[in-house]
Design an enzyme around this catalytic site. Sequence first.
Site, PDB file in Angstrom:
ATOM      1  N   HIS A 139       1.128  -1.328  -0.514  1.00  0.00           N
ATOM      2  CA  HIS A 139      -0.070   0.271   0.019  1.00  0.00           C
ATOM      3  C   HIS A 139       1.004   1.294   0.169  1.00  0.00           C
ATOM      4  O   HIS A 139       1.467   1.353   1.083  1.00  0.00           O
ATOM      5  CB  HIS A 139      -1.307  -0.162   1.024  1.00  0.00           C
ATOM      6  CG  HIS A 139      -1.738   1.275   1.214  1.00  0.00           C
ATOM      7  ND1 HIS A 139      -2.982   1.224   1.483  1.00  0.00           N
ATOM      8  CD2 HIS A 139      -1.469   2.318   1.213  1.00  0.00           C
ATOM      9  CE1 HIS A 139      -3.627   2.354   1.027  1.00  0.00           C
ATOM     10  NE2 HIS A 139      -2.475   3.063   0.870  1.00  0.00           N
ATOM     11  N   ASN A 152      -5.316   6.798  -5.996  1.00  0.00           N
ATOM     12  CA  ASN A 152      -6.412   7.949  -5.536  1.00  0.00           C
ATOM     13  C   ASN A 152      -5.568   9.473  -6.425  1.00  0.00           C
ATOM     14  O   ASN A 152      -4.992   9.928  -5.120  1.00  0.00           O
ATOM     15  CB  ASN A 152      -6.891   8.315  -4.353  1.00  0.00           C
ATOM     16  CG  ASN A 152      -5.598   8.779  -3.383  1.00  0.00           C
ATOM     17  OD1 ASN A 152      -4.678   8.058  -3.749  1.00  0.00           O
ATOM     18  ND2 ASN A 152      -4.914   9.027  -2.015  1.00  0.00           N
ATOM     19  N   HIS A 207     -10.488   1.201   3.056  1.00  0.00           N
ATOM     20  CA  HIS A 207      -9.818   2.219   3.453  1.00  0.00           C
ATOM     21  C   HIS A 207     -11.018   2.034   4.766  1.00  0.00           C
ATOM     22  O   HIS A 207     -12.264   2.349   4.896  1.00  0.00           O
ATOM     23  CB  HIS A 207      -9.520   2.881   3.199  1.00  0.00           C
ATOM     24  CG  HIS A 207      -9.301   4.860   4.095  1.00  0.00           C
ATOM     25  ND1 HIS A 207      -8.061   4.955   3.614  1.00  0.00           N
ATOM     26  CD2 HIS A 207     -10.059   4.822   5.094  1.00  0.00           C
ATOM     27  CE1 HIS A 207      -8.225   6.025   4.656  1.00  0.00           C
ATOM     28  NE2 HIS A 207      -9.088   5.911   6.054  1.00  0.00           N
ATOM     29  N   LEU A 255      -4.378   9.529   7.777  1.00  0.00           N
ATOM     30  CA  LEU A 255      -5.679   8.908   8.308  1.00  0.00           C
ATOM     31  C   LEU A 255      -5.328   7.554   7.517  1.00  0.00           C
ATOM     32  O   LEU A 255      -4.974   7.312   6.540  1.00  0.00           O
ATOM     33  CB  LEU A 255      -6.785   9.837   6.956  1.00  0.00           C
ATOM     34  CG  LEU A 255      -6.440  10.923   7.840  1.00  0.00           C
ATOM     35  CD1 LEU A 255      -8.013  11.664   6.878  1.00  0.00           C
ATOM     36  CD2 LEU A 255      -6.980  11.288   8.726  1.00  0.00           C
ATOM     37  N   HIS A 292       3.504  14.280   0.386  1.00  0.00           N
ATOM     38  CA  HIS A 292       2.978  15.902   0.046  1.00  0.00           C
ATOM     39  C   HIS A 292       3.402  16.585   0.108  1.00  0.00           C
ATOM     40  O   HIS A 292       4.701  16.992   1.275  1.00  0.00           O
ATOM     41  CB  HIS A 292       1.734  16.126   1.787  1.00  0.00           C
ATOM     42  CG  HIS A 292       0.190  15.143   1.770  1.00  0.00           C
ATOM     43  ND1 HIS A 292      -0.664  15.429   0.412  1.00  0.00           N
ATOM     44  CD2 HIS A 292       0.025  14.145   2.221  1.00  0.00           C
ATOM     45  CE1 HIS A 292      -1.776  14.789   0.835  1.00  0.00           C
ATOM     46  NE2 HIS A 292      -0.924  13.746   1.472  1.00  0.00           N
ATOM     47  N   ALA A 303      -1.872  18.775   5.030  1.00  0.00           N
ATOM     48  CA  ALA A 303      -2.643  17.273   4.496  1.00  0.00           C
ATOM     49  C   ALA A 303      -2.221  16.313   4.617  1.00  0.00           C
ATOM     50  O   ALA A 303      -1.508  15.932   5.663  1.00  0.00           O
ATOM     51  CB  ALA A 303      -1.863  17.481   2.813  1.00  0.00           C
ATOM     52  N   ARG A 358       1.882   8.659  -6.908  1.00  0.00           N
ATOM     53  CA  ARG A 358       1.332  10.257  -7.298  1.00  0.00           C
ATOM     54  C   ARG A 358       1.596  10.287  -8.560  1.00  0.00           C
ATOM     55  O   ARG A 358       1.205   9.019  -9.540  1.00  0.00           O
ATOM     56  CB  ARG A 358       1.373  11.558  -6.659  1.00  0.00           C
ATOM     57  CG  ARG A 358       1.766  11.306  -5.274  1.00  0.00           C
ATOM     58  CD  ARG A 358       0.663  12.139  -4.173  1.00  0.00           C
ATOM     59  NE  ARG A 358       0.668  11.565  -3.383  1.00  0.00           N
ATOM     60  CZ  ARG A 358       0.131  11.204  -2.514  1.00  0.00           C
ATOM     61  NH1 ARG A 358      -1.327  10.321  -2.326  1.00  0.00           N
ATOM     62  NH2 ARG A 358       0.170  11.557  -1.206  1.00  0.00           N
TER      63      ARG A 358
HETATM   64  O1  DOR Z   1      -3.003   9.688   5.348  1.00  0.00           O
HETATM   65  C1  DOR Z   1      -3.285   8.680   4.135  1.00  0.00           C
HETATM   66  N1  DOR Z   1      -2.835   9.633   3.045  1.00  0.00           N
HETATM   67  N2  DOR Z   1      -4.511   8.008   4.020  1.00  0.00           N
HETATM   68  C2  DOR Z   1      -4.870   8.290   3.273  1.00  0.00           C
HETATM   69  O2  DOR Z   1      -6.218   7.179   2.713  1.00  0.00           O
HETATM   70  C3  DOR Z   1      -4.652   9.224   2.172  1.00  0.00           C
HETATM   71  C4  DOR Z   1      -3.333   9.469   1.903  1.00  0.00           C
HETATM   72  C5  DOR Z   1      -2.505  10.073   0.308  1.00  0.00           C
HETATM   73  O3  DOR Z   1      -2.789   9.970  -0.600  1.00  0.00           O
HETATM   74  O4  DOR Z   1      -2.109  11.607   0.760  1.00  0.00           O
HETATM   75 ZN    ZN Z   2      -3.094   5.086   0.970  1.00  0.00          ZN
END
Ligand code: DOR
Ligand code: ZN
Length: 364
Positions: free
Chosen positions: A12, A41, A144, A231, A264, A274, A16
């Site tokens: 996992h 994502n 998730h 998260l 990020h 973020a 990007r």
């Molecule tokens: O902390 C997180 N960052 N949890 C996620 O589920 C997505 C991820 C992200 O894409 O930045």
């Molecule tokens: Zn993730």
Amino acid sequence: MLLTLPKWFDLHTHFRQGPAMASYVQAHLDMGCAGALAMPNTQPPVSRVSGTTQSDGWSIEGYSAELRAAGADAFEQLIVPLYLTRQATAAMIRDGAASGLLRACKYYPPHGTTNSEHGLPMDDLIGGEVFHAMEEHGITLCIHGEQHALSGPDYIDARQNAETRFYRERMPRLLDAHPKLRIVCEHITTHDAAEFVAATPEHVGATITPQHLLHTLGHLIQGLKYHLYCLPVVKFQDDRAALRSAVTRAGQTKFFAGTDSAPHTTKATACGCAAGCFTGGCAPQLYAMAFEEAGADPGTAGGKELFERFLCLNGPSFHGFPASSQHFQMEKAPSQTAILETPAGPVTPLPLGMGFDPTWRMVR
Ligand code: DOR
Ligand code: ZN
């Protein structure tokens, strides 16, 4: 003492899109990583299996080709799950499985995390044609696991939170309705989730991140160390203890590495932060620290066996591909992490952002 391990798999992670991808992939290659499950994502999301990129979505085929061109062709395995949006159909699952392009799908709770606004409520999917098709064709569901749309007080409280609610209320219904569905409970953070997974059949597994094995909410709050903000958010000591005991249980086959490394270039802003910890380049070192803290020092024979299972063996076996026959080496010695400069901007790795140095290092 040198620790020699088979190259490991990050089941996992976030690579990007755009010019920074190559930097993120390289950081993974540099830490002995032999393959990855790369999260869909992106913007727009990876919401189709094949075909050209359109304004409302990438395809697995298109995104995988971009990743390979950015260096991921050096991996032994690359899995891109399909982001489950309203576009997903049973026919897409069936055809995707037949083509070999589709191996997994990703469930995002709507608005639950970064770029998750295309996600669907779990209740809309349970019992539906998409999950039935996945079950029939052996496609893994990566979850998730957080209940969406909770108000602040319910989102995180002393006795319950979005994750415990999801594992108590939604997951039993999901397993009842789809008993053969292969499921990865991703980045689990709580005692409840760890117990839930441990009690399920072998085709339900879980990934755990280094930050959730190492840290708690106290580490995040004390000094507001926002580089630890991800998260699901880090939880409490009994949760961390349950995760540590899950990964260090003798002979365990269900828990494996999935860093959720989530770079990020803009982390904290005037109006929020973020979510995502960047652990590219240092994840095995952090996992080794966590195993040591859990009483399973990878520098000992017993600790090494448990560590190797979690980092290198269980993930491939769960996903049905061979463990790597190549090796990498680590040693117990202090190392430093540095800002990763990318064409999209600088990214701060978790240890640097929190102000600690890993106590293990990669040997190159
Ligand atoms: O902390 C997180 N960052 N949890 C996620 O589920 C997505 C991820 C992200 O894409 O930045
Ligand atoms: Zn993730």
